[in-house]
Design an enzyme around this catalytic site. Structure first.
Site: not given
Length: 326
Positions: A120, A253, A283
């Site tokens: 990520c 993020h 996500n």
């Protein structure tokens, strides 16, 4: 030597299949697993996510995003002299997804192309890497892409993880510039935390050995993420001699709204100055930051001359930040 690397074009793509929390709850109920829209949203801020069809690869999503970014940049794609792709879900074991994307885009100038894997944190890592290439004077136009099909590695018997992730791609074109662009970057990792967020399988004898599904210790990730994100954000701002009140937009993020809000709060930034798309995207790992960036550029929130702070955290454990002038 070139003074700055500047973003001159952005793009993004989400696969058409939108899966709401209600859709997912119904799917899991067929397996005897209980969840609900309220349960998912209250813990993550996620209402929906997009999942790619089985025959769609990371490179397919990436090409769509890259086409948009190249068009927005207004450059000839043959002038791109480096392609960096951040992904944890590559098309193949090898070659790199970047080479596959290069071919699909019809970029036939034999420019360098390679993948970068920091989960990520991947897009921030790739952006920082591209910045260094451009500042060195060795490259002028770099295509940076974050692309993921995380739906392929989700364990649908684990309701704590399978509800969180989506698929998508985001891209930017970075170009050498005398005008301020990327002001500072920072990257860190701590391999002692490998086990709290990982896909521990590997290829052996032509087959998957071990567990090829995503595993996450949510509490451990949350605790570590909030701490390291605040530190790396401040490190990046200090390097550029920028104060939090000078930040126009924070693009964290898009993992969990509570982590995102916690970071903004620690930096003293109001919620309205944070770009959040996690409610609609889930996500999307390395794709999450460029997806959010492109959404805010295209709807007019992010404008030329504004100062943007990006920050990411992911498996490894990895984390990083980039401060830039649009």
């Amino acid at each position: 030597m070139t003074k700055y690397a500047k973003i001159i074009g952005t793009g993004s793509y989400l696969p058409p299949r939108r899966v709401t929390n209600q859709d997912l709850a119904a799917q899991l109920a067929e397996k005897g697993i209980e969840t609900s829209d309220e349960w998912i949203f209250s813990r993550s801020g996620i209402s929906a996510r997009h999942w790619a069809d089985p025959d769609v690869a990371s490179s397919d999503l990436a090409v769509k995003a890259a086409e948009q970014a190249i068009e927005a940049a207004g450059i000839d794609r043959q002038s791109i002299d480096l392609i960096l792709v951040a992904t944890s879900t590559p098309d193949f074991v090898f070659p790199s997804t970047a080479c596959i994307i290069q071919n699909k885009l019809g970029i036939n100038n034999q420019c360098a192309a390679f993948d970068l894997q920091a989960v990520c944190s991947g897009f921030v890592y790739a952006l920082a890497t591209a910045d260094k290439f451009i500042r060195s004077g060795s490259h002028r136009n770099v295509l940076v892409i974050g692309t993921e099909v995380f739906s392929r590695i989700l364990d649908f018997n684990d309701r704590t993880t399978c509800v969180l992730f989506g698929d998508g791609a985001g891209a930017v074109v970075l170009s050498a510039s005398d005008e301020p662009g990327i002001l500072s970057t920072a990257m860190h990792s701590d391999g002692s935390h490998v086990g709290i967020l990982c896909v521990p399988g590997n290829v052996h004898g032509g087959a998957i050995a071990g567990n090829a599904f995503l595993h996450m210790d949510g509490q451990a990730v949350f605790k570590l993420a909030v701490t390291v994100l605040d530190k790396v954000a401040r490190e990046t701002m200090a390097a550029a001699e920028i104060q939090p009140e000078q930040i126009d937009w924070l693009i964290p993020h898009q993992a969990n709204i509570r982590i995102m809000q916690g970071t903004a709060r620690k930096l003293g930034l109001p919620a309205e100055r944070m770009i959040a798309v996690v409610h609609e995207h889930g996500n999307t790992s390395a794709a999450s930051i460029p997806l959010a960036l492109d959404a805010a550029v295209r709807d007019g929130r992010i404008r030329p001359g504004q100062t943007v702070l990006m920050e990411g955290v992911g498996g490894g454990f990895t984390w990083g930040a980039a401060l830039l002038r649009m």
